[in-house]
Design a protein around this motif. Structure first.
Motif, PDB file in Angstrom:
ATOM      1  N   LEU A 163       0.828  -1.199   0.000  1.00  0.00           N
ATOM      2  CA  LEU A 163       0.000   0.000   0.000  1.00  0.00           C
ATOM      3  C   LEU A 163       0.863   1.250   0.000  1.00  0.00           C
ATOM      4  CD1 LEU A 163      -2.102  -2.172   0.981  1.00  0.00           C
ATOM      5  CD2 LEU A 163      -3.166  -0.313   2.274  1.00  0.00           C
ATOM      6  N   PHE A 164       0.455   2.219  -0.812  1.00  0.00           N
ATOM      7  CA  PHE A 164       1.096   3.531  -0.859  1.00  0.00           C
ATOM      8  C   PHE A 164       0.014   4.601  -0.790  1.00  0.00           C
ATOM      9  CE2 PHE A 164       4.255   0.776  -2.612  1.00  0.00           C
ATOM     10  CZ  PHE A 164       5.475   1.365  -2.339  1.00  0.00           C
ATOM     11  N   GLU A 165       0.382   5.763  -0.283  1.00  0.00           N
ATOM     12  CA  GLU A 165      -0.535   6.902  -0.259  1.00  0.00           C
ATOM     13  C   GLU A 165       0.154   8.088  -0.920  1.00  0.00           C
ATOM     14  OE1 GLU A 165      -3.556   8.760   2.958  1.00  0.00           O
ATOM     15  OE2 GLU A 165      -1.439   9.115   3.399  1.00  0.00           O
ATOM     16  N   TYR A 166      -0.592   8.781  -1.783  1.00  0.00           N
ATOM     17  CA  TYR A 166      -0.070   9.982  -2.432  1.00  0.00           C
ATOM     18  C   TYR A 166      -0.830  11.190  -1.934  1.00  0.00           C
ATOM     19  CZ  TYR A 166       1.564  13.182  -6.041  1.00  0.00           C
ATOM     20  OH  TYR A 166       2.133  14.258  -6.699  1.00  0.00           O
ATOM     21  N   ASP A 167      -0.103  12.190  -1.425  1.00  0.00           N
ATOM     22  CA  ASP A 167      -0.694  13.431  -0.930  1.00  0.00           C
ATOM     23  C   ASP A 167      -0.620  14.475  -2.040  1.00  0.00           C
ATOM     24  OD1 ASP A 167      -0.967  16.056   0.338  1.00  0.00           O
ATOM     25  OD2 ASP A 167      -0.818  14.979   2.237  1.00  0.00           O
ATOM     26  N   PHE A 168      -1.779  14.929  -2.527  1.00  0.00           N
ATOM     27  CA  PHE A 168      -1.807  15.873  -3.636  1.00  0.00           C
ATOM     28  C   PHE A 168      -1.413  17.286  -3.217  1.00  0.00           C
ATOM     29  CE2 PHE A 168      -4.435  12.434  -5.161  1.00  0.00           C
ATOM     30  CZ  PHE A 168      -4.065  12.335  -6.498  1.00  0.00           C
ATOM     31  N   VAL A 169      -1.497  17.588  -1.937  1.00  0.00           N
ATOM     32  CA  VAL A 169      -1.084  18.903  -1.455  1.00  0.00           C
ATOM     33  C   VAL A 169       0.443  18.967  -1.357  1.00  0.00           C
ATOM     34  CG1 VAL A 169      -1.228  20.559   0.428  1.00  0.00           C
ATOM     35  CG2 VAL A 169      -3.249  19.229  -0.215  1.00  0.00           C
ATOM     36  N   GLU A 170       1.030  17.933  -0.763  1.00  0.00           N
ATOM     37  CA  GLU A 170       2.479  17.894  -0.598  1.00  0.00           C
ATOM     38  C   GLU A 170       3.201  17.378  -1.851  1.00  0.00           C
ATOM     39  OE1 GLU A 170       3.985  19.068   2.003  1.00  0.00           O
ATOM     40  OE2 GLU A 170       2.149  19.477   3.134  1.00  0.00           O
ATOM     41  N   ARG A 171       2.436  16.797  -2.776  1.00  0.00           N
ATOM     42  CA  ARG A 171       3.007  16.151  -3.964  1.00  0.00           C
ATOM     43  C   ARG A 171       4.051  15.108  -3.539  1.00  0.00           C
ATOM     44  NH1 ARG A 171       2.272  18.896  -8.920  1.00  0.00           N
ATOM     45  NH2 ARG A 171       0.230  19.908  -8.842  1.00  0.00           N
ATOM     46  N   ALA A 172       3.676  14.281  -2.587  1.00  0.00           N
ATOM     47  CA  ALA A 172       4.619  13.305  -2.034  1.00  0.00           C
ATOM     48  C   ALA A 172       3.940  11.957  -1.838  1.00  0.00           C
ATOM     49  CB  ALA A 172       5.184  13.802  -0.705  1.00  0.00           C
TER      50      ALA A 172
END
Length: 222
Positions: A163-172
């Motif tokens: 599992l991975f999570e992508y944060d669109f605010v931090e672009r990380a």
């Protein structure tokens, strides 16, 4: 030649090592100006005011001050002028393998050939999509966080699905699980976005606390 025409500067390996030398225009006053004991000197060039000599020494540019006799390398910083367009326009006519609308209805997440992209969901203009993942492996089974600020998905970049999570605010991106022995499936956020539930193998559901990354058992089919 020196600017006044009275001295000739040259490179000689007299004595076994190349150095900068000088001699008068009549052949008199022949003398070494540097005292290097190793390395090469190449392409000596006198400045217009006759005060310095530039030359190539061991892959560096050196300057010899003719008044003081001191010589040293010149610090040169080269910054590449790379003209790179960070945007790439590609057209896909097939291979769309998943599509998900964000909770606020403003964004869509879609997968093409194993990569995930995000874009605005409405509007008549053409928008540039954000590339969420970029690897030679497959990312899939994506789910939006309820606040539409992040998405969770699976990737097989380390062999098993993790599992991975992508944060669109931090672009990380951050990795949430690491267990090469068991496959994971169907990650889903809780309604408040604080937890992520997923299948751990075929007989167990586990939970991840987003803030701490803690994984704990939830339901096991004995």
């Amino acid at each position: 030649w020196a600017p006044d025409g009275k001295t000739i500067y040259f490179i000689s390996d007299e004595g076994g090592t190349e150095n900068i030398w000088a001699v008068g225009d009549d052949g008199s006053q022949r003398r070494p100006l540097t005292q290097f004991e190793e390395g090469r000197c190449l392409r000596a060039s006198v400045s217009r005011d006759g005060r310095r000599i530039a030359f190539d020494r061991v892959g560096e540019i050196w300057l010899l001050d003719l008044e003081s006799g001191e010589a040293g390398p010149v610090e040169i910083r080269v910054r590449a002028d790379q003209k790179i367009n960070p945007k790439t326009h590609r057209t896909f006519t097939n291979g769309l393998d998943e599509f998900s609308l964000s909770g606020d209805g403003k964004k869509v997440l879609f997968g093409v050939h194993g990569e995930l992209f995000a874009a605005p969901s409405k509007g008549e203009e053409v928008y540039d999509a954000i590339r969420v993942t970029e690897s030679s492996f497959r990312e899939f089974m994506a789910d939006w966080r309820p606040d539409s600020r992040a998405a969770v998905y699976l990737s097989d970049r380390f062999g098993n699905y993790e599992l991975f999570e992508y944060d669109f605010v931090e672009r990380a991106e951050r990795q949430l699980t690491e267990d090469p022995e068991v496959q994971k499936y169907l990650p889903r956020y809780s309604p408040d976005g604080k937890w992520i539930a997923y299948l751990h193998g075929r007989e167990e559901i586990r939970l991840i606390e987003r803030e701490t990354g803690t994984v704990r058992p939830f339901i096991h089919n004995a």
